[in-house]
Design a protein around this motif. Sequence first.
Motif, PDB file in Angstrom:
ATOM      1  N   PHE A 198       0.803  -1.215   0.000  1.00  0.00           N
ATOM      2  CA  PHE A 198       0.000   0.000   0.000  1.00  0.00           C
ATOM      3  C   PHE A 198       0.843   1.276   0.000  1.00  0.00           C
ATOM      4  O   PHE A 198       0.525   2.220  -0.725  1.00  0.00           O
ATOM      5  CB  PHE A 198      -0.968  -0.010   1.178  1.00  0.00           C
ATOM      6  N   PRO A 199       1.912   1.363   0.812  1.00  0.00           N
ATOM      7  CA  PRO A 199       2.731   2.586   0.751  1.00  0.00           C
ATOM      8  C   PRO A 199       3.290   2.872  -0.637  1.00  0.00           C
ATOM      9  O   PRO A 199       3.303   4.025  -1.079  1.00  0.00           O
ATOM     10  CB  PRO A 199       3.850   2.296   1.760  1.00  0.00           C
ATOM     11  N   VAL A 200       3.761   1.827  -1.319  1.00  0.00           N
ATOM     12  CA  VAL A 200       4.285   2.010  -2.673  1.00  0.00           C
ATOM     13  C   VAL A 200       3.167   2.441  -3.617  1.00  0.00           C
ATOM     14  O   VAL A 200       3.336   3.341  -4.462  1.00  0.00           O
ATOM     15  CB  VAL A 200       4.946   0.713  -3.179  1.00  0.00           C
ATOM     16  N   LEU A 201       1.990   1.824  -3.462  1.00  0.00           N
ATOM     17  CA  LEU A 201       0.851   2.162  -4.313  1.00  0.00           C
ATOM     18  C   LEU A 201       0.414   3.614  -4.098  1.00  0.00           C
ATOM     19  O   LEU A 201       0.179   4.352  -5.063  1.00  0.00           O
ATOM     20  CB  LEU A 201      -0.310   1.209  -4.013  1.00  0.00           C
ATOM     21  N   ILE A 202       0.315   4.014  -2.827  1.00  0.00           N
ATOM     22  CA  ILE A 202      -0.096   5.383  -2.516  1.00  0.00           C
ATOM     23  C   ILE A 202       0.925   6.387  -3.046  1.00  0.00           C
ATOM     24  O   ILE A 202       0.567   7.434  -3.611  1.00  0.00           O
ATOM     25  CB  ILE A 202      -0.275   5.563  -0.995  1.00  0.00           C
ATOM     26  N   ALA A 203       2.208   6.101  -2.871  1.00  0.00           N
ATOM     27  CA  ALA A 203       3.255   6.996  -3.372  1.00  0.00           C
ATOM     28  C   ALA A 203       3.178   7.121  -4.892  1.00  0.00           C
ATOM     29  O   ALA A 203       3.350   8.225  -5.442  1.00  0.00           O
ATOM     30  CB  ALA A 203       4.628   6.478  -2.951  1.00  0.00           C
ATOM     31  N   THR A 204       2.897   6.017  -5.577  1.00  0.00           N
ATOM     32  CA  THR A 204       2.784   6.038  -7.039  1.00  0.00           C
ATOM     33  C   THR A 204       1.598   6.888  -7.494  1.00  0.00           C
ATOM     34  O   THR A 204       1.714   7.712  -8.402  1.00  0.00           O
ATOM     35  CB  THR A 204       2.639   4.610  -7.583  1.00  0.00           C
ATOM     36  N   ILE A 205       0.445   6.671  -6.832  1.00  0.00           N
ATOM     37  CA  ILE A 205      -0.750   7.461  -7.169  1.00  0.00           C
ATOM     38  C   ILE A 205      -0.504   8.940  -6.888  1.00  0.00           C
ATOM     39  O   ILE A 205      -0.862   9.812  -7.682  1.00  0.00           O
ATOM     40  CB  ILE A 205      -1.973   6.965  -6.366  1.00  0.00           C
ATOM     41  N   ALA A 206       0.123   9.217  -5.744  1.00  0.00           N
ATOM     42  CA  ALA A 206       0.396  10.603  -5.360  1.00  0.00           C
ATOM     43  C   ALA A 206       1.297  11.299  -6.376  1.00  0.00           C
ATOM     44  O   ALA A 206       1.115  12.494  -6.655  1.00  0.00           O
ATOM     45  CB  ALA A 206       1.034  10.647  -3.975  1.00  0.00           C
ATOM     46  N   THR A 208       1.762  10.363  -9.678  1.00  0.00           N
ATOM     47  CA  THR A 208       1.221  10.383 -11.044  1.00  0.00           C
ATOM     48  C   THR A 208       0.004  11.290 -11.181  1.00  0.00           C
ATOM     49  O   THR A 208      -0.444  11.535 -12.301  1.00  0.00           O
ATOM     50  CB  THR A 208       0.843   8.962 -11.496  1.00  0.00           C
ATOM     51  N   THR A 209      -0.568  11.775 -10.076  1.00  0.00           N
ATOM     52  CA  THR A 209      -1.737  12.662 -10.159  1.00  0.00           C
ATOM     53  C   THR A 209      -1.288  14.114 -10.015  1.00  0.00           C
ATOM     54  O   THR A 209      -1.008  14.781 -10.996  1.00  0.00           O
ATOM     55  CB  THR A 209      -2.789  12.297  -9.110  1.00  0.00           C
ATOM     56  N   SER A 210      -1.248  14.611  -8.779  1.00  0.00           N
ATOM     57  CA  SER A 210      -0.826  15.994  -8.559  1.00  0.00           C
ATOM     58  C   SER A 210      -0.335  16.147  -7.127  1.00  0.00           C
ATOM     59  O   SER A 210      -0.589  15.296  -6.271  1.00  0.00           O
ATOM     60  CB  SER A 210      -1.982  16.969  -8.805  1.00  0.00           C
ATOM     61  N   ALA A 211       0.342  17.248  -6.868  1.00  0.00           N
ATOM     62  CA  ALA A 211       0.843  17.522  -5.523  1.00  0.00           C
ATOM     63  C   ALA A 211      -0.303  17.731  -4.539  1.00  0.00           C
ATOM     64  O   ALA A 211      -0.152  17.464  -3.351  1.00  0.00           O
ATOM     65  CB  ALA A 211       1.746  18.753  -5.544  1.00  0.00           C
ATOM     66  N   ALA A 212      -1.459  18.214  -5.025  1.00  0.00           N
ATOM     67  CA  ALA A 212      -2.626  18.390  -4.148  1.00  0.00           C
ATOM     68  C   ALA A 212      -3.095  17.049  -3.599  1.00  0.00           C
ATOM     69  O   ALA A 212      -3.398  16.918  -2.410  1.00  0.00           O
ATOM     70  CB  ALA A 212      -3.755  19.078  -4.911  1.00  0.00           C
ATOM     71  N   ILE A 213      -3.154  16.032  -4.454  1.00  0.00           N
ATOM     72  CA  ILE A 213      -3.535  14.689  -4.011  1.00  0.00           C
ATOM     73  C   ILE A 213      -2.484  14.136  -3.056  1.00  0.00           C
ATOM     74  O   ILE A 213      -2.806  13.508  -2.043  1.00  0.00           O
ATOM     75  CB  ILE A 213      -3.708  13.743  -5.216  1.00  0.00           C
ATOM     76  N   ALA A 214      -1.218  14.360  -3.363  1.00  0.00           N
ATOM     77  CA  ALA A 214      -0.142  13.895  -2.483  1.00  0.00           C
ATOM     78  C   ALA A 214      -0.248  14.547  -1.109  1.00  0.00           C
ATOM     79  O   ALA A 214      -0.086  13.884  -0.081  1.00  0.00           O
ATOM     80  CB  ALA A 214       1.218  14.201  -3.112  1.00  0.00           C
ATOM     81  N   LEU A 215      -0.522  15.853  -1.085  1.00  0.00           N
ATOM     82  CA  LEU A 215      -0.663  16.561   0.189  1.00  0.00           C
ATOM     83  C   LEU A 215      -1.853  16.033   0.974  1.00  0.00           C
ATOM     84  O   LEU A 215      -1.789  15.905   2.200  1.00  0.00           O
ATOM     85  CB  LEU A 215      -0.824  18.059  -0.070  1.00  0.00           C
ATOM     86  N   TYR A 216      -2.926  15.706   0.271  1.00  0.00           N
ATOM     87  CA  TYR A 216      -4.086  15.096   0.919  1.00  0.00           C
ATOM     88  C   TYR A 216      -3.712  13.762   1.555  1.00  0.00           C
ATOM     89  O   TYR A 216      -4.064  13.494   2.713  1.00  0.00           O
ATOM     90  CB  TYR A 216      -5.210  14.891  -0.099  1.00  0.00           C
ATOM     91  N   PHE A 217      -2.975  12.914   0.818  1.00  0.00           N
ATOM     92  CA  PHE A 217      -2.561  11.613   1.359  1.00  0.00           C
ATOM     93  C   PHE A 217      -1.677  11.791   2.591  1.00  0.00           C
ATOM     94  O   PHE A 217      -1.851  11.077   3.588  1.00  0.00           O
ATOM     95  CB  PHE A 217      -1.812  10.808   0.290  1.00  0.00           C
ATOM     96  N   VAL A 218      -0.733  12.710   2.520  1.00  0.00           N
ATOM     97  CA  VAL A 218       0.156  12.943   3.662  1.00  0.00           C
ATOM     98  C   VAL A 218      -0.647  13.353   4.885  1.00  0.00           C
ATOM     99  O   VAL A 218      -0.454  12.826   5.997  1.00  0.00           O
ATOM    100  CB  VAL A 218       1.199  14.035   3.323  1.00  0.00           C
ATOM    101  N   THR A 219      -1.579  14.282   4.700  1.00  0.00           N
ATOM    102  CA  THR A 219      -2.381  14.781   5.825  1.00  0.00           C
ATOM    103  C   THR A 219      -3.269  13.704   6.407  1.00  0.00           C
ATOM    104  O   THR A 219      -3.325  13.515   7.634  1.00  0.00           O
ATOM    105  CB  THR A 219      -3.251  15.971   5.370  1.00  0.00           C
ATOM    106  N   THR A 220      -3.980  12.979   5.545  1.00  0.00           N
ATOM    107  CA  THR A 220      -4.913  11.967   6.060  1.00  0.00           C
ATOM    108  C   THR A 220      -4.170  10.798   6.692  1.00  0.00           C
ATOM    109  O   THR A 220      -4.661  10.196   7.655  1.00  0.00           O
ATOM    110  CB  THR A 220      -5.851  11.482   4.939  1.00  0.00           C
ATOM    111  N   ASN A 221      -2.972  10.477   6.194  1.00  0.00           N
ATOM    112  CA  ASN A 221      -2.182   9.405   6.802  1.00  0.00           C
ATOM    113  C   ASN A 221      -1.694   9.796   8.193  1.00  0.00           C
ATOM    114  O   ASN A 221      -1.732   8.981   9.130  1.00  0.00           O
ATOM    115  CB  ASN A 221      -0.983   9.057   5.914  1.00  0.00           C
ATOM    116  N   ILE A 222      -1.224  11.037   8.332  1.00  0.00           N
ATOM    117  CA  ILE A 222      -0.781  11.513   9.652  1.00  0.00           C
ATOM    118  C   ILE A 222      -1.961  11.532  10.617  1.00  0.00           C
ATOM    119  O   ILE A 222      -1.841  11.095  11.775  1.00  0.00           O
ATOM    120  CB  ILE A 222      -0.145  12.910   9.535  1.00  0.00           C
ATOM    121  N   ALA A 223      -3.114  12.028  10.153  1.00  0.00           N
ATOM    122  CA  ALA A 223      -4.306  12.048  10.994  1.00  0.00           C
ATOM    123  C   ALA A 223      -4.723  10.626  11.385  1.00  0.00           C
ATOM    124  O   ALA A 223      -5.127  10.379  12.527  1.00  0.00           O
ATOM    125  CB  ALA A 223      -5.451  12.753  10.270  1.00  0.00           C
ATOM    126  N   GLY A 224      -4.612   9.695  10.445  1.00  0.00           N
ATOM    127  CA  GLY A 224      -4.951   8.305  10.739  1.00  0.00           C
ATOM    128  C   GLY A 224      -4.016   7.687  11.760  1.00  0.00           C
ATOM    129  O   GLY A 224      -4.454   6.937  12.640  1.00  0.00           O
TER     130      GLY A 224
END
Length: 248
Positions: A198-206, A208-224
């Motif tokens: 999952f970490p590799v998958l999330i990093a790949t999606i983050a 290949t999409t945009s920095a906004a999506i990556a920032l969302y993943f970083v924030t929601t992962n820290i919150a989780g």
Amino acid sequence: MVSEIFYTVFYNPIYNVLVALMAWMPGGDVGIAVILLTVLIRLALLPFSLSVAHNQRAMRALEPKLQELKEKHKDNKEEHARKTLELYKTEGVNPFSGILMVFIQLPVLLALYWVFMEPFSSIDLPRLYSFTPIPDAVSGSFLQLIDLASKSIVLAFLAGVTQYVQAVFALSGAQKNTGTGMQADFARAMNVQMRYVFPVLIATIAYTTSAAIALYFVTTNIAGAVQEWYVKRKFREADKLLAEAQSS
């Protein structure tokens, strides 16, 4: 019909909150607005997450009784199923709470994803409510450092790392599955996927999409991860109080 419901119930409210946050941010910093919106959504879903966590804890406490029922009614699957449901009802446990949580979270997460996929250079005025403030200016960069419309290998890397940290928090304290059989193999496979795939998958999606999506993943992962720490801390405190009450 389904798309209209999705946009009316999920997408439009989230988009309006994001625009309002951008209006309140100094310089209309989209990055800070993305972080705040993600945290707000996590807080809104927190009661459901806590309910699922308590239910999973109760399920683990019932494992000895469930194993006993399995052995007792191993030759009668219908009776085994009936007695299992009776036990769940008696103990007030809902074995389907995790599935319910997925159905609650999925449209919200999809709406967040699509909102963050939109270009931030212009505001979609027809989607705004009459009371939603309109930003005087919009900064499409995060702290004037990272363009959220482009790709960011730094944020993508952080998305993968924080996903791994969240998985470690989620799996810490869980009983190691040393059994055999298809169920045990499935549990071990899921453990490996959560920690490493999952970490590799999330990093790949983050990336290949945009920095906004990556920032969302970083924030929601820290919150989780913080949520997992909080829940486990509360459970430890509850176990300690229960042990003290039983010993007194």
